[in-house]
Design an enzyme around this catalytic site. Structure first.
Site, PDB file in Angstrom:
ATOM      1  N   CYS A   1      63.216   3.580  34.499  1.00 23.04           N
ATOM      2  CA  CYS A   1      62.765   2.223  34.222  1.00 23.04           C
ATOM      3  C   CYS A   1      62.131   2.207  32.830  1.00 23.04           C
ATOM      4  O   CYS A   1      61.881   3.252  32.243  1.00 23.04           O
ATOM      5  CB  CYS A   1      61.696   1.815  35.218  1.00 23.04           C
ATOM      6  SG  CYS A   1      62.215   2.034  36.914  1.00 23.04           S
TER       7      CYS A   1
ATOM      8  N   ARG B   1      67.129   1.065  29.672  1.00 23.00           N
ATOM      9  CA  ARG B   1      66.602   2.032  30.628  1.00 23.00           C
ATOM     10  C   ARG B   1      66.746   1.559  32.075  1.00 23.00           C
ATOM     11  O   ARG B   1      66.488   2.311  33.016  1.00 23.00           O
ATOM     12  CB  ARG B   1      65.117   2.290  30.342  1.00 23.00           C
ATOM     13  CG  ARG B   1      64.848   2.790  28.947  1.00 23.00           C
ATOM     14  CD  ARG B   1      63.366   2.979  28.723  1.00 23.00           C
ATOM     15  NE  ARG B   1      62.821   3.955  29.629  1.00 23.00           N
ATOM     16  CZ  ARG B   1      62.825   5.263  29.415  1.00 23.00           C
ATOM     17  NH1 ARG B   1      63.354   5.743  28.319  1.00 23.00           N
ATOM     18  NH2 ARG B   1      62.302   6.085  30.290  1.00 23.00           N
TER      19      ARG B   1
ATOM     20  N   TRP C   1      65.352   0.103  37.165  1.00 20.46           N
ATOM     21  CA  TRP C   1      66.634   0.633  37.642  1.00 20.46           C
ATOM     22  C   TRP C   1      66.308   1.244  38.997  1.00 20.46           C
ATOM     23  O   TRP C   1      65.574   2.226  39.078  1.00 20.46           O
ATOM     24  CB  TRP C   1      67.155   1.681  36.667  1.00 20.46           C
ATOM     25  CG  TRP C   1      68.546   2.135  36.943  1.00 20.46           C
ATOM     26  CD1 TRP C   1      69.681   1.385  36.857  1.00 20.46           C
ATOM     27  CD2 TRP C   1      68.969   3.444  37.327  1.00 20.46           C
ATOM     28  NE1 TRP C   1      70.784   2.143  37.163  1.00 20.46           N
ATOM     29  CE2 TRP C   1      70.373   3.417  37.459  1.00 20.46           C
ATOM     30  CE3 TRP C   1      68.312   4.640  37.575  1.00 20.46           C
ATOM     31  CZ2 TRP C   1      71.121   4.521  37.822  1.00 20.46           C
ATOM     32  CZ3 TRP C   1      69.049   5.753  37.941  1.00 20.46           C
ATOM     33  CH2 TRP C   1      70.444   5.684  38.055  1.00 20.46           C
TER      34      TRP C   1
ATOM     35  N   ASN D   1      57.058   4.173  36.164  1.00 18.14           N
ATOM     36  CA  ASN D   1      58.377   4.769  35.940  1.00 18.14           C
ATOM     37  C   ASN D   1      58.304   6.202  36.448  1.00 18.14           C
ATOM     38  O   ASN D   1      57.391   6.934  36.082  1.00 18.14           O
ATOM     39  CB  ASN D   1      58.690   4.746  34.432  1.00 18.14           C
ATOM     40  CG  ASN D   1      59.980   5.466  34.099  1.00 18.14           C
ATOM     41  OD1 ASN D   1      60.899   5.500  34.909  1.00 18.14           O
ATOM     42  ND2 ASN D   1      60.040   6.041  32.914  1.00 18.14           N
ATOM     43  N   GLY D   2      59.229   6.584  37.323  1.00 15.76           N
ATOM     44  CA  GLY D   2      59.202   7.944  37.859  1.00 15.76           C
ATOM     45  C   GLY D   2      59.367   7.900  39.364  1.00 15.76           C
ATOM     46  O   GLY D   2      59.877   6.929  39.914  1.00 15.76           O
TER      47      GLY D   2
ATOM     48  N   GLU E   1      85.443  12.978  26.449  1.00 12.16           N
ATOM     49  CA  GLU E   1      84.496  11.951  26.016  1.00 12.16           C
ATOM     50  C   GLU E   1      85.177  10.576  25.978  1.00 12.16           C
ATOM     51  O   GLU E   1      84.590   9.565  26.360  1.00 12.16           O
ATOM     52  CB  GLU E   1      83.902  12.340  24.648  1.00 12.16           C
ATOM     53  CG  GLU E   1      82.918  11.370  24.041  1.00 12.16           C
ATOM     54  CD  GLU E   1      81.696  11.061  24.924  1.00 12.16           C
ATOM     55  OE1 GLU E   1      81.497  11.710  25.960  1.00 12.16           O
ATOM     56  OE2 GLU E   1      80.974  10.118  24.570  1.00 12.16           O
TER      57      GLU E   1
ATOM     58  N   LYS F   1      83.961   7.392  28.163  1.00 13.16           N
ATOM     59  CA  LYS F   1      83.611   6.106  27.560  1.00 13.16           C
ATOM     60  C   LYS F   1      84.432   4.991  28.202  1.00 13.16           C
ATOM     61  O   LYS F   1      83.925   3.933  28.519  1.00 13.16           O
ATOM     62  CB  LYS F   1      83.880   6.081  26.043  1.00 13.16           C
ATOM     63  CG  LYS F   1      82.970   6.910  25.171  1.00 13.16           C
ATOM     64  CD  LYS F   1      81.565   6.376  25.047  1.00 13.16           C
ATOM     65  CE  LYS F   1      80.663   6.971  26.091  1.00 13.16           C
ATOM     66  NZ  LYS F   1      79.832   8.073  25.708  1.00 13.16           N
TER      67      LYS F   1
ATOM     68  N   GLU G   1      83.184   4.272  31.821  1.00 18.46           N
ATOM     69  CA  GLU G   1      81.864   3.682  32.026  1.00 18.46           C
ATOM     70  C   GLU G   1      81.736   2.267  31.493  1.00 18.46           C
ATOM     71  O   GLU G   1      80.993   1.477  32.058  1.00 18.46           O
ATOM     72  CB  GLU G   1      80.734   4.584  31.522  1.00 18.46           C
ATOM     73  CG  GLU G   1      80.659   4.777  30.038  1.00 18.46           C
ATOM     74  CD  GLU G   1      79.561   5.742  29.624  1.00 18.46           C
ATOM     75  OE1 GLU G   1      78.528   5.802  30.295  1.00 18.46           O
ATOM     76  OE2 GLU G   1      79.740   6.428  28.610  1.00 18.46           O
TER      77      GLU G   1
ATOM     78  N   HIS H   1     100.637  20.958  35.906  1.00 16.25           N
ATOM     79  CA  HIS H   1     100.242  21.728  37.090  1.00 16.25           C
ATOM     80  C   HIS H   1      99.718  20.825  38.201  1.00 16.25           C
ATOM     81  O   HIS H   1      98.966  21.279  39.065  1.00 16.25           O
ATOM     82  CB  HIS H   1      99.196  22.775  36.704  1.00 16.25           C
ATOM     83  CG  HIS H   1      99.729  23.786  35.738  1.00 16.25           C
ATOM     84  ND1 HIS H   1     100.676  24.721  36.100  1.00 16.25           N
ATOM     85  CD2 HIS H   1      99.492  23.970  34.416  1.00 16.25           C
ATOM     86  CE1 HIS H   1     100.985  25.458  35.035  1.00 16.25           C
ATOM     87  NE2 HIS H   1     100.278  25.013  33.998  1.00 16.25           N
TER      88      HIS H   1
ATOM     89  N   LYS I   1      70.345   4.346  30.825  1.00 13.59           N
ATOM     90  CA  LYS I   1      70.456   5.197  29.629  1.00 13.59           C
ATOM     91  C   LYS I   1      70.009   6.632  29.878  1.00 13.59           C
ATOM     92  O   LYS I   1      70.710   7.567  29.547  1.00 13.59           O
ATOM     93  CB  LYS I   1      69.630   4.576  28.510  1.00 13.59           C
ATOM     94  CG  LYS I   1      69.744   5.304  27.202  1.00 13.59           C
ATOM     95  CD  LYS I   1      70.908   4.818  26.404  1.00 13.59           C
ATOM     96  CE  LYS I   1      71.179   5.661  25.199  1.00 13.59           C
ATOM     97  NZ  LYS I   1      72.626   5.719  24.925  1.00 13.59           N
TER      98      LYS I   1
HETATM   99  C1  F6R Z   1      77.492   8.451  28.718  1.00 14.24           C
HETATM  100  C2  F6R Z   1      76.082   8.744  28.763  1.00 14.24           C
HETATM  101  C3  F6R Z   1      75.588   9.706  29.800  1.00 14.24           C
HETATM  102  C4  F6R Z   1      74.551  10.650  29.174  1.00 14.24           C
HETATM  103  C5  F6R Z   1      73.938  11.569  30.240  1.00 14.24           C
HETATM  104  C6  F6R Z   1      72.986  12.567  29.625  1.00 14.24           C
HETATM  105  O1  F6R Z   1      77.782   7.558  27.702  1.00 14.24           O
HETATM  106  O2  F6R Z   1      75.328   8.233  28.000  1.00 14.24           O
HETATM  107  O3  F6R Z   1      76.630  10.430  30.358  1.00 14.24           O
HETATM  108  O4  F6R Z   1      75.177  11.399  28.178  1.00 14.24           O
HETATM  109  O5  F6R Z   1      73.268  10.792  31.185  1.00 14.24           O
HETATM  110  O6  F6R Z   1      71.967  11.929  28.927  1.00 14.24           O
HETATM  111  P1  F6R Z   1      71.034  12.724  27.928  1.00 14.24           P
HETATM  112  O7  F6R Z   1      71.841  13.138  26.764  1.00 14.24           O
HETATM  113  O8  F6R Z   1      69.970  11.737  27.561  1.00 14.24           O
HETATM  114  O9  F6R Z   1      70.506  13.894  28.696  1.00 14.24           O
END
Ligand code: F6R
Length: 588
Positions: A2, A27, A68, A94-95, A463, A467, A470, A486, A583
């Site tokens: 959050c 967040r 969140w 938050n937590g 990657e 992208k 998501e 395979h 995030k």
């Molecule tokens: C994808 C994305 C997530 C983060 C993952 C790790 O676009 O942003 O997959 O890469 O949650 O986050 P960090 O790098 O903050 O540990």
């Protein structure tokens, strides 16, 4: 995860809080709320985005939250702040409060009534208990902390006071220092338009703040001196600056993000001992950076590199090996990565953290910190922090190669020279946005996609698929191109888009035959390649600039990012806030 904020000063608190919360929505964004001190405490909270809050309340001190959901579904009643039974306090959290069940039972026995299903609500009831006994906000706050187990950043206010009490343990909390006003937030962009003077709270610290002063304490109440830091992020860096989405802005900021990261890397000595083996641990996009790092570091250093998902690393039994363990986390707050870092340290490994956030939690759990300087990344999908992580790994490869005496001075200089040209390479790749937009129109209605790469560009295919999944919600899978035959080839049908990353290196001919394999089954092939010749074999080509194979991941990344962005945009998706995602993921 959050976002939380606190403000005490001369401005209308509700306006500051709404503005700050909007910058923290990356967040979490399933509900939002605020509490402002005036004749009493006025609360507004709702399920939905911060923009649903009206903020029409008077008062110069207040707190806010964007959520969140972890405990309790997203709903009006589970939105923060919580005001307990008496309405004398308001808190945001938050937590995770691990012992909330036992606390809740105990408090219910004492007559407390609960208004939500959250773990967080126990906090305000504990404050009420402490206050009933001591008639003192600060004492009640310290007593409350003593009862909690788990991870928490908490910000609390008390009726009739312009003082805010806050605590940090394993969830981020930063103090912003202004003139006759002070701020608290989970992340710096929240208050960046008011101040760039910050104090980073550490685990086990309490803050007492009003417009005229700030004091810090440990959990025993002993005062602590803290250092003020100046961040060089500008307020615009946390704005969209004319771009339709943060994600697009952040994709276009990559040349600058890499330049700034280089500057940080070049001006800090990297002094890591030789262990003959490297282990990289990360999640999501950072994991993909880790796999790229594996290919690169094995090539440059000739030592084995293993890469683990952080959530799996913790399951690994203790093995007899000597290894340098590198944790990659842009936020520095990902719970799985933090747990893995604690385990590695406990097992006696020398550890390194690569992060984009100054003073973030990972920095407290590793022996060495390498900062990337990508600036604030607000879009939930990581873009510029990924290429900045790649930059850190490339630099690490060259620096360690030289230090360990594995690379000649000349080879090292060559790599660094080419490294310096990466911002230009990315700029040139961004020029192909128009072509990518047109390709996005062709694939926007797909249900499934494949991404293929080999060697160092296999993780870039991973990657790209991540992208695409998501932000556009298209099911996309990445494979090392040689693996397709395979099994997964059975899934290929007429018209399924296959993105193939084709670089002129030892993988080139093999990639061509893989492309023929998929074309023969009717796939729509999109090649990301500097080679014009490829056009003879594929439906579309994204013509990334010619470059050495070793540095090709940078330009190729830009292409997969833009393809995901434009596809998601055409599909009308919520690009900066994809469903169910936040995030930084601060739960395991
Ligand atoms: C994808 C994305 C997530 C983060 C993952 C790790 O676009 O942003 O997959 O890469 O949650 O986050 P960090 O790098 O903050 O540990």
């Amino acid at each position: 995860m959050c976002g939380i904020v606190g403000y005490s000063g001369f401005r209308r608190a509700s306006e500051v809080i709404i503005e700050s919360l909007k910058r923290l929505e990356y967040r979490g964004y399933d509900s939002a709320g605020m509490a402002v001190i005036n004749h009493g405490i006025t609360v507004e909270k709702k399920r939905g985005y911060v923009s649903m809050l009206k903020g029409e309340m008077e008062g110069r001190t207040g707190i806010g939250h964007t959520r969140w959901a972890t405990h309790g579904e997203p709903s009006d009643k589970n939105a923060h702040p919580f005001t307990g039974c008496t309405g004398e306090f308001a808190i945001v959290h938050n937590g995770i409060i691990e012992n909330y069940m036992e606390l809740r039972k105990d408090l219910v026995k004492k007559g407390h009534k609960y208004a939500s299903d959250t773990d967080s609500e126990v906090i305000v009831h504990l404050l009420e208990e402490g206050y009933a006994e001591h008639k003192d906000f600060k004492k009640a706050f310290f007593e409350m902390i003593g009862r909690l187990r788990g991870s928490f950043a908490i910000v609390a206010v008390h009726r009739g006071e312009n003082r805010i009490m806050a605590v940090k343990k394993e969830s981020p909390l930063i103090v912003g220092i202004g003139e006759e006003e002070n701020f608290l937030a989970s992340d710096i962009p929240a208050f960046l338009s008011y101040t760039n003077r910050v104090v980073i709270m550490e685990d086990g610290e309490v803050c007492e703040l009003d417009p005229d002063g700030i004091s810090f304490y440990d959990f025993q109440g002993n005062e602590r001196k803290k250092k003020t830091e100046y961040v060089d992020w500008t307020p615009e860096s946390a704005e969209k600056s004319g771009y339709e989405h943060f994600m697009l802005k952040e994709i276009f900021e990559q040349p600058l993000a890499i330049e700034n990261t280089m500057h940080t890397l070049f001006s800090n000595d990297i002094d890591l001992p030789y262990y003959g083996r490297i282990t990289i641990v990360a999640c999501g996009t950072s994991y993909n950076a880790g796999i790229t790092g594996k290919y690169l570091l094995e090539k440059l250093l000739g030592i084995p590199v293993d890469v683990y998902y952080a959530s799996e690393y913790r399951l690994r039994p203790e093995v007899r090996e000597r290894s340098l363990v590198i944790f990659i986390t842009q936020s520095g707050e990902t719970a799985d990565t933090l747990v893995a870092a604690k385990i590695a340290r406990k097992r006696g490994y020398e550890t390194v953290g690569i992060t984009n956030i100054l003073g973030s939690s990972i920095t407290h759990h590793v022996d060495h910190v390498i900062y990337t300087s990508a600036g604030p990344e607000i879009g939930v999908a990581a873009t510029k922090t990924f290429t900045a992580q790649l930059a850190a790994l490339y630099y690490l490869g060259a620096a360690l190669g030289e230090k360990y005496g594995i690379l000649s001075q000349m080879k090292c200089d060559e790599i660094i020279d080419e490294f310096r040209r990466v911002p230009r390479l990315i700029e040139k790749s961004l020029d192909y946005e128009g072509t990518i937009k047109k390709i996005a129109q062709k694939i926007m209605n797909s249900e499934n996609m494949f991404y293929l790469g080999r060697g160092m560009n296999y993780p870039i295919a991973m990657e790209g698929a991540l992208k695409m999944k998501e932000i556009s919600y298209i099911h996309a899978e990445a494979y090392p191109a040689g693996e397709l035959k395979h099994g997964p080839l059975a899934l290929l049908k007429e018209g399924v888009p296959v993105v193939a990353i084709v670089t002129r290196d030892e993988t080139y001919d093999k990639m061509l035959s893989n492309i023929r394999e998929v074309s023969a089954r009717g796939a729509t092939v999109i090649a990301i390649s500097p080679e014009t010749e490829i056009e003879n074999y594929v439906d579309y080509r994204i013509p990334v600039p010619k470059n050495s194979a070793m540095f090709s991941p940078f330009g190729n990344t830009v292409a997969v990012q833009l393809l995901a962005y434009h596809t998601a945009k055409l599909r009308g998706c919520e690009i900066d806030k994809p469903r169910n995602l936040a995030k930084s993921v601060t739960v395991e």
